[in-house]
Design a protein around this motif. Structure first.
Motif, short mmCIF file in Angstrom:
data_model
loop_
_atom_site.label_atom_id
_atom_site.label_comp_id
_atom_site.label_asym_id
_atom_site.label_seq_id
_atom_site.Cartn_x
_atom_site.Cartn_y
_atom_site.Cartn_z
N ARG A 203 79.78 19.66 11.68
CA ARG A 203 79.05 20.03 13.01
C ARG A 203 79.03 19.34 14.23
O ARG A 203 79.30 19.72 15.20
N GLN A 204 78.55 18.04 14.06
CA GLN A 204 78.51 16.88 15.09
C GLN A 204 80.24 17.06 15.49
O GLN A 204 80.13 16.92 16.97
N LEU A 205 81.09 16.78 14.72
CA LEU A 205 82.52 16.64 15.15
C LEU A 205 82.87 17.82 16.02
O LEU A 205 83.57 17.67 17.04
N PHE B 221 90.54 24.21 15.72
CA PHE B 221 89.18 23.60 15.02
C PHE B 221 88.26 24.48 14.87
O PHE B 221 87.78 24.90 15.87
N LYS B 222 87.73 24.89 13.65
CA LYS B 222 86.96 25.98 13.82
C LYS B 222 85.39 25.51 13.43
O LYS B 222 84.32 26.15 13.44
N GLY B 223 85.26 24.29 12.82
CA GLY B 223 84.06 23.55 12.50
C GLY B 223 83.50 24.04 11.04
O GLY B 223 82.43 23.62 10.66
N THR B 224 84.40 24.86 10.43
CA THR B 224 84.13 25.22 9.10
C THR B 224 84.99 24.39 7.93
O THR B 224 84.86 24.93 6.71
N GLU B 225 85.79 23.75 8.54
CA GLU B 225 86.71 22.97 7.66
C GLU B 225 85.91 22.20 6.62
O GLU B 225 84.98 21.51 7.03
N ASP B 226 86.61 21.78 5.62
CA ASP B 226 86.06 20.54 4.81
C ASP B 226 86.56 19.28 5.34
O ASP B 226 87.58 19.36 6.17
#
Length: 164
Positions: A8-10, A43-48
């Motif tokens: 989330r920070q990224l 980049f969606k922010g939901t990636e692992d």
């Protein structure tokens, strides 16, 4: 800190960097490129973690990261608790290392690498956030180097090798 929190920070940093890229394109009278940055959802922010590494390691990902100093070094360091970056060809604060014939290697932070390339192949060496490298190319090796400002690269070629 949990990995979800790190991602989330990224993601928050990515949105800021993406907006900076958009504004820069608008100021340079590149409205089509600015619009592409605005619409970008790469980049969606939901990636692992593996998904983030895949995005980071793409040609577009490397170009974006180097162009906009993304992510910051402190955030990159948070990933070391969850992965072994060297398994992915990423050396983050790795100290002094020797790497032989990589197809692609990414050197970050407090890493000083001796990179030996001798195979008839395309080798890529990427330096970010102050990393240092001595690149020795020999035989028919072709080495492509991308380095952010503040990184140090020493090149040495023999035979028919080239470092670009």
């Amino acid at each position: 800190m949990e990995m979800d929190s790190v991602i989330r920070q990224l993601y928050a940093q990515w949105r800021i960097a993406k907006d900076k890229a958009r504004q820069e394109c608008e100021s340079r009278s590149l409205p089509n490129v600015a619009e592409k940055y605005r619409k970008c959802t790469m980049f969606k922010g939901t990636e692992d973690v593996q998904g983030v590494l895949r995005l980071f390691s793409t040609t577009q990902g490397i170009e974006f990261c180097m162009g906009y100093h993304f992510p910051n070094l402190a955030t990159m360091r948070l990933f070391k608790s969850y992965i072994v970056p060297e398994r992915h060809g990423i050396y983050l604060d790795a100290g002094a290392v020797t790497i032989n014939d990589p197809s692609r290697v990414i050197l970050i932070g407090r890493t000083t690498a001796t990179v030996n390339c001798s195979k008839l192949d395309r080798h890529e060496v990427i330096l970010m956030h102050g990393a240092k490298a001595v690149i020795n190319a020999s035989d028919w090796a072709v080495v492509f180097v991308k380095a952010e400002q503040g990184c140090t690269v020493i090149r040495s070629t023999t035979d028919n090798a080239m470092i670009l």
